[in-house]
Design an enzyme around this catalytic site. Structure first.
Site, PDB file in Angstrom:
ATOM      1  N   HIS A  27      14.666  20.313  50.995  1.00 20.84           N
ATOM      2  CA  HIS A  27      13.406  21.323  51.203  1.00 20.84           C
ATOM      3  C   HIS A  27      13.220  22.158  50.179  1.00 20.84           C
ATOM      4  O   HIS A  27      12.211  22.558  50.198  1.00 20.84           O
ATOM      5  CB  HIS A  27      14.047  22.088  52.528  1.00 20.84           C
ATOM      6  N   ASP A  86      19.275  16.696  53.729  1.00 21.50           N
ATOM      7  CA  ASP A  86      18.579  17.827  52.950  1.00 21.50           C
ATOM      8  C   ASP A  86      19.245  17.587  51.634  1.00 21.50           C
ATOM      9  O   ASP A  86      19.613  18.859  51.067  1.00 21.50           O
ATOM     10  CB  ASP A  86      18.788  19.039  53.724  1.00 21.50           C
ATOM     11  N   GLY A  93      17.075  31.277  48.456  1.00 21.96           N
ATOM     12  CA  GLY A  93      17.142  31.018  47.138  1.00 21.96           C
ATOM     13  C   GLY A  93      18.583  30.321  46.799  1.00 21.96           C
ATOM     14  O   GLY A  93      18.689  29.906  45.728  1.00 21.96           O
ATOM     15  N   ASN A  94      19.438  30.600  47.488  1.00 20.11           N
ATOM     16  CA  ASN A  94      20.910  30.043  47.455  1.00 20.11           C
ATOM     17  C   ASN A  94      20.715  28.643  47.836  1.00 20.11           C
ATOM     18  O   ASN A  94      21.705  27.890  47.284  1.00 20.11           O
ATOM     19  CB  ASN A  94      21.803  30.620  48.487  1.00 20.11           C
ATOM     20  N   SER A  95      19.707  28.106  48.521  1.00 21.75           N
ATOM     21  CA  SER A  95      19.562  26.422  48.731  1.00 21.75           C
ATOM     22  C   SER A  95      19.820  25.794  47.738  1.00 21.75           C
ATOM     23  O   SER A  95      19.069  25.835  46.596  1.00 21.75           O
ATOM     24  CB  SER A  95      18.335  26.420  49.557  1.00 21.75           C
ATOM     25  N   LEU A 109      14.950   0.352  63.618  1.00 24.49           N
ATOM     26  CA  LEU A 109      14.825  -0.697  64.813  1.00 24.49           C
ATOM     27  C   LEU A 109      13.190  -0.468  65.600  1.00 24.49           C
ATOM     28  O   LEU A 109      12.851  -1.396  65.950  1.00 24.49           O
ATOM     29  CB  LEU A 109      15.667  -0.086  65.982  1.00 24.49           C
ATOM     30  N   GLY A 110      12.774   0.515  65.172  1.00 20.91           N
ATOM     31  CA  GLY A 110      11.462   0.820  65.833  1.00 20.91           C
ATOM     32  C   GLY A 110      11.311   1.142  66.981  1.00 20.91           C
ATOM     33  O   GLY A 110      10.329   0.979  68.015  1.00 20.91           O
TER      34      GLY A 110
END
Length: 326
Positions: free
Chosen positions: A58, A95, A172-174, A226-227
């Site tokens: 992200h 992520d 901001g730590n992400s 698989l759809g």
């Protein structure tokens, strides 16, 4: 404060200080631009001396504003050096993302050691380094509060084995590292729980160690496809008992994509999937976890229930394909 308390506090402070001295040089601030416009920022850390760094998906996608391939990246190291970086790949389902900094433009680069999260214990020291609210290279410390948590990725998939910590995190730590008392990475900081205090989450480093080689090789994580669109349901007790099923959970097929592996296998809307290749399927999340890259192109057996009560147990041969890139 007694003498023993002072000694313990000093030992704790010394441990944190030593870890920060070893780990901080490899932590970077990541700035994201779209053309001339600044669109996002976060943290990351170098894990190879030739400039590969790990951060959050992200972060590199700037909150989903546009494709990561249309964005520009610049990183700042703790020693003041700056460099541009290129997008290598990301996996929104966990992520995680990888960028690459050109080592020629920055000289020698420090790197953190990826540890193991499988051996973590509650109460261990957990130290987070990152750039909260734009304050670069900030350190917070706490403990591992809980293990085995799970959280939803932006794609809706469940990220398993998430590490919960009380080390203070802010926007901001992400993407920054969560490290142990040996300065080894044990998690990638990814989320705070708004409205809660001292409750922060990190993707376990064992998940990252599985994702990283695939991002570096393919730019994405290969997962079997698989759809089908489905939902988790609970089966009536009498059905579970009459058919001697492994448990009450199942995945109801709500939609099938045309010409998908599921369509070619003969799956129908309303079918209840309860097993895949001999392993029970109790939820959509459980089915997702079974459909890893090792199953691509390999014929498997779907176990399902079809028809009115009591439903008929059926088996269909299915050959998952590779999921198209996002």
């Amino acid at each position: 404060m007694g003498a023993n308390d002072a000694v313990l506090l000093d030992a704790y402070s010394q441990t944190v200080s030593d870890v920060v001295e070893r780990a901080a040089p490899a932590v970077v601030a990541v700035s994201v631009t779209h053309g001339a416009q600044h669109v996002g920022s976060g943290s990351g850390f170098l894990y190879t001396p030739d400039g590969y760094l790990l951060t959050n998906s992200h972060v590199v996608r700037a909150g989903g504003r546009t494709s990561a391939k249309n964005l520009g990246y610049r990183v700042s190291l703790a020693d003041g050096r700056e460099a541009s970086a290129r997008f290598v790949g990301d996996d929104p389902d966990t992520d995680l993302a990888v960028l690459h900094v050109d080592p020629i433009s920055t000289g020698a680069l420090p790197a953190l050691v990826l540890g193991r999260s499988a051996g973590l214990k509650r109460g261990e020291i957990a130290i987070a380094i990152g750039n909260p609210l734009g304050f670069e290279h900030t350190v917070t410390a706490g403990i591992v509060s809980a293990l085995g948590r799970s959280m939803r990725a932006s794609t809706g998939r469940l990220i398993p084995d998430v590490v919960q910590t009380d080390a203070a995190l802010n926007p901001g730590n992400s993407g920054g590292p969560l490290v142990n008392s040996r300065a080894e990475v044990v998690g990638v900081n990814t989320a705070i729980i708004r409205g809660a205090q001292a409750l922060c989450l990190a993707v376990a480093v064992d998940i990252a160690s599985w994702v990283l080689p695939q991002l570096m090789r393919h730019g994405r994580v290969q997962r079997a496809y698989l759809g089908v669109g489905g939902s988790t349901i609970q089966l009536p007790r009498r059905v579970v008992s009459a058919l001697s099923l492994d448990g009450p959970g199942a995945v109801r097929v709500d939609a099938i994509e045309p010409d998908s592996p599921a369509a070619r296998a003969g799956l129908r809307e309303g079918d209840l999937v309860i097993g895949l290749d001999g392993q029970p399927v109790a939820s959509v999340d459980g089915l997702h976890q079974l459909l890893d890259g090792s199953r691509i192109g390999r014929e498997m057996m779907l176990k399902l229930l079809r028809g009115s009560m009591p439903p008929e147990v059926m088996y269909l041969r299915v050959q998952p394909s590779a999921r198209a890139p996002a």
